[in-house]
Write a protein that holds these residues in place. Sequence first.
Motif, PDB file in Angstrom:
ATOM      1  N   ASP A  67      23.695  60.629 -60.126  1.00  0.00           N
ATOM      2  CA  ASP A  67      22.854  61.019 -58.972  1.00  0.00           C
ATOM      3  C   ASP A  67      22.442  59.732 -58.360  1.00  0.00           C
ATOM      4  OD1 ASP A  67      21.269  62.398 -57.348  1.00  0.00           O
ATOM      5  OD2 ASP A  67      19.975  62.919 -59.028  1.00  0.00           O
ATOM      6  N   LEU A  68      23.328  59.274 -57.647  1.00  0.00           N
ATOM      7  CA  LEU A  68      23.205  57.804 -56.933  1.00  0.00           C
ATOM      8  C   LEU A  68      22.218  58.148 -55.714  1.00  0.00           C
ATOM      9  CD1 LEU A  68      26.784  56.424 -57.171  1.00  0.00           C
ATOM     10  CD2 LEU A  68      24.538  55.776 -58.597  1.00  0.00           C
ATOM     11  N   ALA A  69      21.269  57.188 -55.449  1.00  0.00           N
ATOM     12  CA  ALA A  69      20.292  56.893 -54.432  1.00  0.00           C
ATOM     13  C   ALA A  69      21.122  56.124 -53.281  1.00  0.00           C
ATOM     14  CB  ALA A  69      18.988  56.854 -54.737  1.00  0.00           C
ATOM     15  N   ILE A  70      21.848  56.739 -52.499  1.00  0.00           N
ATOM     16  CA  ILE A  70      22.854  55.993 -51.795  1.00  0.00           C
ATOM     17  C   ILE A  70      21.935  55.268 -50.609  1.00  0.00           C
ATOM     18  CG2 ILE A  70      24.751  56.158 -50.232  1.00  0.00           C
ATOM     19  CD1 ILE A  70      25.886  58.341 -51.896  1.00  0.00           C
ATOM     20  N   VAL A 110      31.661  63.343 -50.951  1.00  0.00           N
ATOM     21  CA  VAL A 110      32.475  63.815 -52.037  1.00  0.00           C
ATOM     22  C   VAL A 110      31.756  64.635 -53.042  1.00  0.00           C
ATOM     23  CG1 VAL A 110      33.938  63.357 -53.863  1.00  0.00           C
ATOM     24  CG2 VAL A 110      34.234  62.007 -51.913  1.00  0.00           C
ATOM     25  N   VAL A 111      30.623  64.176 -53.399  1.00  0.00           N
ATOM     26  CA  VAL A 111      29.812  65.201 -54.262  1.00  0.00           C
ATOM     27  C   VAL A 111      29.274  66.496 -53.541  1.00  0.00           C
ATOM     28  CG1 VAL A 111      27.442  65.203 -55.550  1.00  0.00           C
ATOM     29  CG2 VAL A 111      29.025  63.007 -55.510  1.00  0.00           C
ATOM     30  N   LYS A 112      28.853  66.194 -52.352  1.00  0.00           N
ATOM     31  CA  LYS A 112      28.249  67.409 -51.668  1.00  0.00           C
ATOM     32  C   LYS A 112      29.441  68.536 -51.352  1.00  0.00           C
ATOM     33  CE  LYS A 112      25.776  66.364 -48.143  1.00  0.00           C
ATOM     34  NZ  LYS A 112      25.520  66.049 -46.580  1.00  0.00           N
ATOM     35  N   PHE A 113      30.663  68.113 -51.085  1.00  0.00           N
ATOM     36  CA  PHE A 113      31.850  69.060 -50.677  1.00  0.00           C
ATOM     37  C   PHE A 113      32.247  69.654 -51.845  1.00  0.00           C
ATOM     38  CE2 PHE A 113      33.168  66.481 -46.824  1.00  0.00           C
ATOM     39  CZ  PHE A 113      31.974  67.011 -46.092  1.00  0.00           C
ATOM     40  N   THR A 114      32.241  68.615 -53.234  1.00  0.00           N
ATOM     41  CA  THR A 114      32.647  69.322 -54.561  1.00  0.00           C
ATOM     42  C   THR A 114      31.636  70.268 -54.784  1.00  0.00           C
ATOM     43  OG1 THR A 114      33.360  67.149 -54.778  1.00  0.00           O
ATOM     44  CG2 THR A 114      33.190  68.661 -56.832  1.00  0.00           C
ATOM     45  N   GLU A 115      30.497  70.288 -54.751  1.00  0.00           N
ATOM     46  CA  GLU A 115      29.334  71.303 -55.209  1.00  0.00           C
ATOM     47  C   GLU A 115      29.632  72.543 -54.489  1.00  0.00           C
ATOM     48  OE1 GLU A 115      25.523  68.519 -56.128  1.00  0.00           O
ATOM     49  OE2 GLU A 115      25.789  69.454 -54.030  1.00  0.00           O
ATOM     50  N   ILE A 126      27.521  68.843 -62.205  1.00  0.00           N
ATOM     51  CA  ILE A 126      26.279  68.586 -62.822  1.00  0.00           C
ATOM     52  C   ILE A 126      26.080  66.981 -62.402  1.00  0.00           C
ATOM     53  CG2 ILE A 126      25.025  67.793 -65.222  1.00  0.00           C
ATOM     54  CD1 ILE A 126      26.871  69.754 -66.597  1.00  0.00           C
ATOM     55  N   LEU A 127      24.687  66.528 -62.124  1.00  0.00           N
ATOM     56  CA  LEU A 127      24.388  65.454 -61.584  1.00  0.00           C
ATOM     57  C   LEU A 127      23.470  64.611 -62.627  1.00  0.00           C
ATOM     58  CD1 LEU A 127      23.627  65.959 -57.928  1.00  0.00           C
ATOM     59  CD2 LEU A 127      25.558  65.189 -58.867  1.00  0.00           C
ATOM     60  N   VAL A 128      23.882  63.490 -63.248  1.00  0.00           N
ATOM     61  CA  VAL A 128      23.192  62.771 -64.325  1.00  0.00           C
ATOM     62  C   VAL A 128      22.588  61.564 -63.767  1.00  0.00           C
ATOM     63  CG1 VAL A 128      24.567  64.100 -65.892  1.00  0.00           C
ATOM     64  CG2 VAL A 128      25.046  61.845 -64.974  1.00  0.00           C
ATOM     65  N   GLY A 177      26.344  64.426 -69.170  1.00  0.00           N
ATOM     66  CA  GLY A 177      26.452  65.850 -68.272  1.00  0.00           C
ATOM     67  C   GLY A 177      26.677  66.696 -69.375  1.00  0.00           C
ATOM     68  N   VAL A 178      27.185  66.830 -70.561  1.00  0.00           N
ATOM     69  CA  VAL A 178      27.455  67.515 -71.607  1.00  0.00           C
ATOM     70  C   VAL A 178      26.082  67.950 -72.243  1.00  0.00           C
ATOM     71  CG1 VAL A 178      28.479  68.266 -73.800  1.00  0.00           C
ATOM     72  CG2 VAL A 178      29.907  67.281 -71.824  1.00  0.00           C
ATOM     73  N   GLN A 179      25.227  66.504 -72.559  1.00  0.00           N
ATOM     74  CA  GLN A 179      24.013  66.828 -73.174  1.00  0.00           C
ATOM     75  C   GLN A 179      23.060  67.476 -72.362  1.00  0.00           C
ATOM     76  OE1 GLN A 179      22.463  62.533 -73.890  1.00  0.00           O
ATOM     77  NE2 GLN A 179      20.560  63.570 -75.142  1.00  0.00           N
ATOM     78  N   LYS A 180      22.909  67.282 -70.947  1.00  0.00           N
ATOM     79  CA  LYS A 180      22.155  67.845 -70.049  1.00  0.00           C
ATOM     80  C   LYS A 180      22.357  69.204 -69.865  1.00  0.00           C
ATOM     81  CE  LYS A 180      20.559  67.685 -65.467  1.00  0.00           C
ATOM     82  NZ  LYS A 180      20.464  67.108 -64.119  1.00  0.00           N
ATOM     83  N   LEU A 181      23.618  69.872 -70.200  1.00  0.00           N
ATOM     84  CA  LEU A 181      23.914  71.213 -70.124  1.00  0.00           C
ATOM     85  C   LEU A 181      23.399  71.863 -71.403  1.00  0.00           C
ATOM     86  CD1 LEU A 181      25.674  73.510 -68.910  1.00  0.00           C
ATOM     87  CD2 LEU A 181      27.466  72.715 -70.089  1.00  0.00           C
TER      88      LEU A 181
END
Length: 245
Positions: A67-70, A110-115, A126-128, A177-181
């Motif tokens: 989850d990068l703050a670009i 890329v992240v927006k289109f993948t979602e 999942i965004l970490v 990501g697995v831990q957050k899930l």
Amino acid sequence: MQKSRRQRAKWQRRSARRQKGSRNQKKAYRKVALYARYEANVRWDYAHQTSHRLVASDEADIMVFEDLAISHITRRLKPRKDEHGRWGRNGARAKAGLNRAILSSAWGQVVKFTEYKALRTEKLVILVPPAYSSQTCAVCGHVSPDNRPSQAEFVCLRCGHADNADHNAAVVIAARGVQKLLSGEPLTKPRRKTRIFRSLGPERSEVTPGEISVRRLGPTAPAQRSMSQELPGAIPEPPASTREG
């Protein structure tokens, strides 16, 4: 894109040398805009192709991104003064090149289109948090900046785990990501609700937001007003006790 940038810079120089307001200068301006639009189209196409390959692959049903703050990463550096009050070098030229490279990689697109493409195929994105992912050992979890002897190498000082730095960081991100899930935390950010308050002055301190006139059907439609608002020039009704008497 590098060739397009060179052509864009060339036509910018040509437009500066041509007569101001002439047709030839406008032609040069259109050339500059054409090359700028080409770069945007290349990033858009790359983001669509990359996101499609990620979603269409059968290797995984869960995709984890940082989850990068670009917008914060690509922020322009502030000017800096020396001890004599003169403007000094602050590395703005190098930072501008880094910002250009980050934005050209189309991380956010890329992240927006993948979602939204993952929702169509019943997959999960999942965004970490990205903090210290490149300094964390994927085996023992030891975090230290000394774990990176070079840009491409990762060697843990505690357990001796050695790996490519990018691959080690990818394993750490996937584990987060697995831990957050499994933790049950919300996987999406809640939408921020904003309200606009306007100060109307002391003479209209009791006016409520419902008393504002709103037009939604064009200038010829009557304004929608609140039922509790008194029309201008209307005679106020007497109290209930006076009417009964």
